[in-house]
Design a protein around this motif. Structure first.
Motif, PDB file in Angstrom:
ATOM      1  N   ASP A 203       0.863  -1.175   0.000  1.00 56.52           N
ATOM      2  CA  ASP A 203       0.000   0.000   0.000  1.00 56.52           C
ATOM      3  C   ASP A 203       0.908   1.236   0.000  1.00 56.52           C
ATOM      4  N   PRO A 204       0.854   2.052  -1.072  1.00 57.61           N
ATOM      5  CA  PRO A 204       1.763   3.202  -1.105  1.00 57.61           C
ATOM      6  C   PRO A 204       1.519   4.143   0.069  1.00 57.61           C
ATOM      7  N   GLY A 205       0.336   4.061   0.647  1.00 56.12           N
ATOM      8  CA  GLY A 205       0.054   4.859   1.837  1.00 56.12           C
ATOM      9  C   GLY A 205       0.924   4.450   3.017  1.00 56.12           C
ATOM     10  N   ARG A 206       1.417   3.181   2.981  1.00 56.80           N
ATOM     11  CA  ARG A 206       2.285   2.698   4.065  1.00 56.80           C
ATOM     12  C   ARG A 206       3.747   2.919   3.717  1.00 56.80           C
ATOM     13  N   VAL A 207       4.018   3.369   2.498  1.00 57.46           N
ATOM     14  CA  VAL A 207       5.390   3.566   2.063  1.00 57.46           C
ATOM     15  C   VAL A 207       5.744   5.051   2.081  1.00 57.46           C
ATOM     16  N   LYS A 208       4.794   5.878   1.595  1.00 56.70           N
ATOM     17  CA  LYS A 208       5.073   7.307   1.480  1.00 56.70           C
ATOM     18  C   LYS A 208       4.953   7.994   2.825  1.00 56.70           C
ATOM     19  N   ARG A 209       5.845   8.937   3.059  1.00 52.68           N
ATOM     20  CA  ARG A 209       5.792   9.701   4.298  1.00 52.68           C
ATOM     21  C   ARG A 209       4.580  10.633   4.281  1.00 52.68           C
ATOM     22  N   GLU A 210       4.089  10.935   5.437  1.00 48.96           N
ATOM     23  CA  GLU A 210       3.034  11.925   5.642  1.00 48.96           C
ATOM     24  C   GLU A 210       1.712  11.563   4.989  1.00 48.96           C
ATOM     25  N   LEU A 211       1.557  10.305   4.602  1.00 46.71           N
ATOM     26  CA  LEU A 211       0.225   9.889   4.196  1.00 46.71           C
ATOM     27  C   LEU A 211      -0.401   9.185   5.397  1.00 46.71           C
ATOM     28  N   LEU A 212      -1.718   9.310   5.474  1.00 46.24           N
ATOM     29  CA  LEU A 212      -2.423   8.887   6.678  1.00 46.24           C
ATOM     30  C   LEU A 212      -2.180   7.442   7.117  1.00 46.24           C
ATOM     31  N   PRO A 213      -2.266   6.473   6.211  1.00 50.00           N
ATOM     32  CA  PRO A 213      -2.105   5.090   6.685  1.00 50.00           C
ATOM     33  C   PRO A 213      -0.758   4.858   7.361  1.00 50.00           C
ATOM     34  N   ARG A 214       0.297   5.475   6.825  1.00 47.31           N
ATOM     35  CA  ARG A 214       1.606   5.272   7.416  1.00 47.31           C
ATOM     36  C   ARG A 214       1.678   5.936   8.790  1.00 47.31           C
ATOM     37  N   GLN A 215       1.043   7.100   8.927  1.00 43.40           N
ATOM     38  CA  GLN A 215       1.076   7.767  10.221  1.00 43.40           C
ATOM     39  C   GLN A 215       0.322   6.970  11.278  1.00 43.40           C
ATOM     40  N   GLU A 216      -0.785   6.358  10.885  1.00 36.59           N
ATOM     41  CA  GLU A 216      -1.597   5.640  11.874  1.00 36.59           C
ATOM     42  C   GLU A 216      -1.073   4.243  12.156  1.00 36.59           C
ATOM     43  N   LEU A 217      -0.712   3.528  11.088  1.00 39.31           N
ATOM     44  CA  LEU A 217      -0.312   2.130  11.265  1.00 39.31           C
ATOM     45  C   LEU A 217       1.195   1.961  11.258  1.00 39.31           C
ATOM     46  N   GLY A 218       1.900   3.012  10.847  1.00 42.78           N
ATOM     47  CA  GLY A 218       3.345   2.892  10.706  1.00 42.78           C
ATOM     48  C   GLY A 218       3.671   2.214   9.396  1.00 42.78           C
ATOM     49  N   PRO A 219       4.951   2.166   9.046  1.00 45.21           N
ATOM     50  CA  PRO A 219       5.307   1.471   7.813  1.00 45.21           C
ATOM     51  C   PRO A 219       5.013  -0.025   7.950  1.00 45.21           C
ATOM     52  N   ALA A 220       4.708  -0.668   6.832  1.00 47.84           N
ATOM     53  CA  ALA A 220       4.362  -2.091   6.886  1.00 47.84           C
ATOM     54  C   ALA A 220       5.561  -2.938   7.280  1.00 47.84           C
ATOM     55  N   ILE A 221       6.758  -2.504   6.845  1.00 51.04           N
ATOM     56  CA  ILE A 221       7.969  -3.272   7.179  1.00 51.04           C
ATOM     57  C   ILE A 221       8.981  -2.344   7.839  1.00 51.04           C
ATOM     58  N   VAL A 222       9.731  -2.870   8.807  1.00 49.59           N
ATOM     59  CA  VAL A 222      10.649  -2.052   9.599  1.00 49.59           C
ATOM     60  C   VAL A 222      12.081  -2.562   9.405  1.00 49.59           C
ATOM     61  N   GLU A 223      12.975  -1.618   9.210  1.00 48.88           N
ATOM     62  CA  GLU A 223      14.393  -1.901   8.983  1.00 48.88           C
ATOM     63  C   GLU A 223      14.962  -2.803  10.082  1.00 48.88           C
ATOM     64  N   GLY A 224      15.743  -3.785   9.680  1.00 48.44           N
ATOM     65  CA  GLY A 224      16.410  -4.662  10.649  1.00 48.44           C
ATOM     66  C   GLY A 224      15.599  -5.894  11.013  1.00 48.44           C
ATOM     67  N   ARG A 225      14.310  -5.875  10.727  1.00 45.82           N
ATOM     68  CA  ARG A 225      13.477  -7.028  11.095  1.00 45.82           C
ATOM     69  C   ARG A 225      13.342  -7.999   9.921  1.00 45.82           C
ATOM     70  N   THR A 226      12.768  -9.144  10.240  1.00 50.13           N
ATOM     71  CA  THR A 226      12.605 -10.196   9.230  1.00 50.13           C
ATOM     72  C   THR A 226      11.109 -10.485   9.048  1.00 50.13           C
ATOM     73  N   TYR A 227      10.694 -10.671   7.837  1.00 50.42           N
ATOM     74  CA  TYR A 227       9.288 -10.957   7.535  1.00 50.42           C
ATOM     75  C   TYR A 227       9.197 -12.160   6.600  1.00 50.42           C
ATOM     76  N   VAL A 228       8.017 -12.772   6.630  1.00 52.88           N
ATOM     77  CA  VAL A 228       7.779 -13.911   5.739  1.00 52.88           C
ATOM     78  C   VAL A 228       6.573 -13.588   4.855  1.00 52.88           C
ATOM     79  N   LEU A 229       6.772 -13.673   3.560  1.00 51.16           N
ATOM     80  CA  LEU A 229       5.660 -13.533   2.620  1.00 51.16           C
ATOM     81  C   LEU A 229       5.093 -14.930   2.411  1.00 51.16           C
ATOM     82  N   LYS A 230       3.805 -15.089   2.742  1.00 51.14           N
ATOM     83  CA  LYS A 230       3.220 -16.440   2.746  1.00 51.14           C
ATOM     84  C   LYS A 230       2.057 -16.513   1.763  1.00 51.14           C
ATOM     85  N   ILE A 231       2.109 -17.491   0.875  1.00 53.04           N
ATOM     86  CA  ILE A 231       0.999 -17.724  -0.056  1.00 53.04           C
ATOM     87  C   ILE A 231       0.318 -18.997   0.417  1.00 53.04           C
TER      88      ILE A 231
END
Lengths: 374, 360
Positions: A203-231
Motif C-alpha cells: 500500500d503506497p500509503g504505508r510507504v510514502k511519508r506523511e500519508l495517513l495510513p503510514r502515520q496511523e499504522l506505521g510502515p508495513a515493514i521495519v528496517e532490521g526485522r525479518t518478515y515472511v511472505l506467505k501464499i
C-alpha cells in the motif's frame, strides 16, 4: 437416424412414459469434453411438439417442462440455465449458452404435462488429473528488501483464479503474526493475461511519508526485522484446485531513495560473434520491466531481435541476438520508466516532495549507453 | 440444407447496409470482451465498457433509450440467479461493476463467468420485466478506443506482459474519463477520450493527466471519481486508494501536465473507496461514497470551495464532514437511479442482492 445418437457420446438414463410411448432423457457422459455437450429428451409425441414448432425460436415455454440446473449443496439452484432448445424429429435438445463446466454438478428436470412426477437426472463432467499449481518464483528474488519496498511479482506454474488474492497472501512478522493491511488491494487484481503472474504492491500509503495510513499504522515493514511472505494453499488455480503453499523470508534493509543510474552500469561488450552482451547493475532492478525496456540498436537504428537472461537477484542482464554480432557500434536504449523494486525510476524518484528540489528528473524518454563490437 | 444457406445469405445483407457509422461514430459489429470491468453510461443509452485485458474502452448502443418511471429495483439473491443462469456455482461469478441507464433506469452488470484466464465475460441487464437477461454483443452498434500500452521493444519478439488496468470510467461533457494503472511501472493515470472516438495519426486521441495531491506528489491509483460543480466550475472529485478525497478543476487538465489536486478530506485508513455519486437533498449538495471497510459515507459539500487543502499532519479523519450510514452494510456497488434514489449491490452471508434506497 438421430444426430445425437450418432455422436456416440451419450447413454440412456431414465425412461418415462408419455402418451403411451417411452420417453427417454439423455445426459452427457462424465468423461467427454463438455464444450459441445447437450441434454436431450427423446420420443416426444408430435402433437406435443407442434405448439413449439408453431411458436418457433421465440417460444419461451420450454423451461416449464425441461430445464437444466446447477446443483449446489446437493440442491438444484432455482434459476434454470440459459441456453438454446432445438427440435430434431421427435427429440428436443438443450445446449447451454456457455459450456457445462467440469466439476460442477448438474440436474436435468423433465416434467411433462399431465404427469405429476418430476423426472430428473444428475450429471457431472470429470476434471482431468493435473499437477498441483505452485509458486515458481517470487521477485525480488534476493532475500532482502529495502524498507520502502513497493512491488513483488509472484510467478505461478499454472493459470490461477482471480478474486481472492488478498485473503490468501499474508506478510508475517517475527512473531508469526500477520502484518495488518500491508498490501494495496485492487479489485482488478494485477494479473498478466495468462493469470500466471501476479503483481503485488505494498500500500503506497504505508510507504510514502506523511500519508495517513503510514502515520496511523506505521510502515508495513521495519528496517532490521525479518518478515515472511506467505501464499496460502487456499489460493486456487484456474480450475478451482488449491495450490501448494509457499513462503519466502526477507530481511529488511534501510530505505532506498536513490534512482537507478545507467551511467553506473558495467557494460561488457560481447567477446565473440555469438557471445552475449552483459550488463551489471549496482542494485537490483524491476524484474518484469527488465524484460521489455532495454533495447539494443545497431548503427542503422535497427533494434536487434534476440533473447535476454536476467541474472541473479535482478542485478544483471544479458542479451544474445538471434543473428551473430557484426563488428561496429551499437546503442543500448533504456526506457527512463525503468524502476527498481522500490518504484524509483531512472526518470524520477518514487516520492517527490513538492516543496524540495528533486534529486533528478529526466524529461526524456530514453537513456543511451554505447558499446562497440570489435 | 439449401434453405439454411439462403437464410444465412439474407441475414448478411442488412449487416452490410448497416455498416456505416451512425451519428455517434458507432458501427454494427461484434464486441468480444476479454475481462469484465468498469461500466459508465454516456448519452442516448450508450454504454462504455472498460476491458483491462485488451486495454480498450468499448462504446455500445444498448438501444435502451425509452424513458420510464424507473420503478424500484430489488432482487434478492441476484448472484445466485446469475450463477444458475450461467451454469456455474456462485463462487465462480464475479460482478465487476454496475451502472444504471439514466434514461430507462435499467441496471447493467459486467460479469465474469469463471475466475481463470478463460473466463467468459458478459454484460447483463435487469430490465423492467424483472428478468435478468444477457445483452447480446454479437451484432451491436459499437466503437472501440484502445489505450496506448507500453509497446514491446521493437523487433525483439519478446512478449509484453504489461497490462493496463481500468479502475473507473465516467462520462462528462463530450468525453469519457478513464482512471487506470499498470501492472508494471507504478504510474496511475487519468485519461480522457473525446466521444465520438476520433482517430488521430492512426491511433485514438487520448489525453493523459498525472495526478498529484497535497505536498507529496503521488502516483497512487484513482479508485473512483465523479464530477461536481464547485463555484459553477466543473471539478473532478477523486478518491484514491490511500483514501484521500481530492478535487481538481476539469479545466486544469492539460495534456501531459501534472495536475495538482487539493485534498479536501482524509476518510480513514484500512479502507478502499468503491463508488461515488453526487446528489441534492433539502437544497444542499452531498457526496455519497461507498467503501470496502468504512461503510457508506454521506459527505457534506459545505466549504468544499476552499482553496487550501489538507497538508498538515493529521490523525484519524479530517476535512469535509461526513456521517456513516449505519443501516447500509456490505455495499459493493452504488449508482444513482434518479434524483431521489440509488441502487446498491449488497453482499451478505446469504449472497448478493440488488436494492433500491432513498438517497439519505
Amino acid at each position: 437416424m438421430r444426430t445425437v445418437a450418432a455422436t456416440n457420446l451419450a447413454f440412456w438414463m431414465s425412461i418415462v412414459t408419455f402418451a403411451g410411448e417411452p420417453v427417454e432423457i439423455e445426459i452427457p457422459r462424465a468423461n467427454v469434453d463438455p464444450t459441445n455437450a447437450q441434454c436431450v429428451v427423446h420420443h416426444l409425441p408430435d402433437s406435443f411438439l407442434q405448439q413449439y414448432r408453431d411458436a418457433g425460436a421465440q417460444s419461451k415455454g420450454w423451461r416449464d417442462w425441461f430445464s437444466v440446473h446447477v446443483v449446489q449443496q446437493d440442491r438444484p439452484v432455482p434459476t434454470a440455465m440459459a441456453g438454446e432448445y432445438r427440435i430434431r424429429g421427435d427429440s428436443v435438445g438443450f445446449r447451454p449458452r456457455f459450456p457445462f463446466r467440469r466439476g460442477v454438478g448438474y440436474i436435468v428436470r423433465v416434467n411433462l404435462p399431465g404427469e405429476e412426477e418430476l423426472r430428473s437426472d444428475r450429471f457431472t463432467f470429470l476434471r482431468p488429473a493435473a499437477s498441483q499449481a505452485r509458486v515458481e518464483q517470487i521477485y525480488p528474488s534476493a532475500d532482502v528488501l529495502f524498507g520502502n519496498h513497493l512491488r513483488f511479482y509472484i510467478q505461478f506454474s499454472r493459470p490461477m483464479s482471480r478474486g481472492a488474492v488478498y485473503e490468501n497472501i499474508e506478510l508475517l512478522n517475527e512473531q508469526g503474526d500477520p502484518v495488518e493491511a500491508p498490501f494495496l488491494m485492487l479489485d482488478e487484481e494485477l494479473w498478466d493475461p495468462d493469470q500466471k503472474r501476479l503483481t503485488l504492491l505494498f500500500d503506497p500509503g504505508r510507504v510514502k511519508r506523511e500519508l495517513l495510513p503510514r502515520q496511523e499504522l506505521g510502515p508495513a515493514i521495519v528496517e532490521g526485522r525479518t518478515y515472511v511472505l506467505k501464499i496460502k494453499d487456499t489460493l486456487q488455480d484456474a480450475t478451482g484446485r488449491p495450490i501448494k503453499p509457499y513462503q519466502k523470508r526477507y530481511k529488511i534493509l534501510p530505505p532506498d531513495v536513490t534512482q537507478p543510474k545507467p551511467k553506473k552500469w558495467t557494460v561488457a561488450p560481447p567477446t565473440g560473434p555469438d557471445q552475449p552482451l552483459q550488463i551489471q547493475f549496482p542494485k537490483s532492478l524491476d524484474w518484469a520491466m527488465l524484460h521489455r525496456v532495454l533495447r539494443v540498436v545497431d548503427a542503422d537504428g535497427q533494434a536487434l531481435a534476440g533473447s535476454t537472461v536476467i541474472g541473479k537477484h535482478e542485478k544483471s542482464w544479458q542479451f544474445t541476438p538471434d543473428n551473430k554480432w557484426a563488428r561496429g557500434k551499437y546503442r543500448i536504449l533504456i526506457d527512463s520508466h525503468l524502476e527498481d523494486p522500490v518504484g524509483n525510476s531512472i526518470g524520477r524518484p518514487f516520492e517527490v516532495d513538492l516543496l524540495r528540489p528533486v534529486e533528478r528528473t529526466v524529461p526524456i524518454s530514453h537513456v543511451v549507453l554505447l558499446f562497440t563490437v570489435r | 440444407m439449401i434453405r439454411r444457406v439462403l437464410f444465412g445469405a439474407l441475414l448478411v445483407l442488412p449487416a452490410v447496409f448497416a455498416n456505416a457509422a451512425d451519428s455517434n461514430g458507432l458501427k454494427e459489429g461484434k464486441v468480444e470482451l476479454k475481462s469484465a470491468g468498469a461500466l459508465a453510461f454516456g448519452p442516448n443509452g450508450i454504454l462504455f465498457i472498460g476491458d483491462s485485458t485488451q486495454a480498450t474502452v468499448f462504446a455500445i448502443d444498448t438501444k435502451d433509450s425509452k424513458q420510464t418511471d424507473k420503478s424500484a429495483i430489488n432482487v434478492k439473491g441476484i448472484g445466485a440467479a446469475i450463477a444458475g443462469m450461467l451454469g456455474v456455482e456462485e463462487s465462480q461469478i464475479l460482478i465487476a461493476d454496475m451502472a444504471i441507464n439514466p434514461i430507462s433506469g435499467n441496471v447493467y452488470l459486467s460479469v465474469a463467468r469463471g475466475r481463470g484466464p478463460d473466463a467468459q465475460v458478459l454484460i447483463l441487464r435487469r430490465g423492467a420485466n424483472g428478468e435478468v437477461e444477457e445483452l447480446s454483443l454479437d451484432s451491436v452498434a459499437c466503437a472501440e478506443a484502445k489505450l496506448p500500452n507500453a509497446p514491446a521493444p521493437g523487433g525483439t519478439g519478446r512478449r509484453n506482459l504489461r497490462s493496463q488496468s481500468i479502475t473507473d470510467l465516467e462520462f462528462h461533457g463530450d468525453r469519457i474519463f478513464i482512471a487506470g494503472l499498470s501492472n508494471e511501472e507504478f504510474a496511475s493515470t487519468l485519461r480522457s477520450i473525446p466521444f465520438p472516438f476520433k482517430k488521430v495519426n492512426k491511433g485514438i486521441s487520448v489525453e493523459i493527466f498525472h495526478g498529484a495531491h497535497g505536498r507529496f506528489e503521488t502516483r497512487s491509483p484513482v479508485r473512483t471519481f465523479t464530477f461536481y460543480d464547485i463555484a459553477k466550475e466543473a471539478h473532478i472529485l477523486a478518491a484514491y486508494t490511500c483514501t484521500p478525497l481530492v478535487k481538481f478543476p476539469v479545466s486544469s487538465l492539460d495534456v501531459g501536465e501534472k495536475v495538482l489536486g487539493t485534498t479536501i478530506a482524509e476518510l480513514g485508513n484500512r479502507n478502499r473507496p468503491l463508488d461515488m455519486v453526487a446528489y441534492q437533498q433539502g437544497g444542499e449538495d452531498f457526496i455519497l461514497l461507498s467503501n470496502s471497510a468504512r461503510g457508506v459515507m454521506k459527505i457534506s459539500t459545505s466549504g468544499i470551495d476552499r482553496k487550501d487543502g489538507i497538508e498538515e499532519k493529521i490523525s484519524g479523519t479530517s476535512g469535509q464532514s461526513y456521517e456513516t450510514l449505519k443501516d447500509l452494510v456490505g455495499v459493493m456497488q452504488l449508482d444513482r437511479l434518479d434524483m431521489k434514489r440509488a441502487v446498491v449491490l449488497i453482499k451478505d452471508d446469504s449472497g448478493q442482492h440488488l436494492k433500491t434506497i432513498d438517497l439519505p
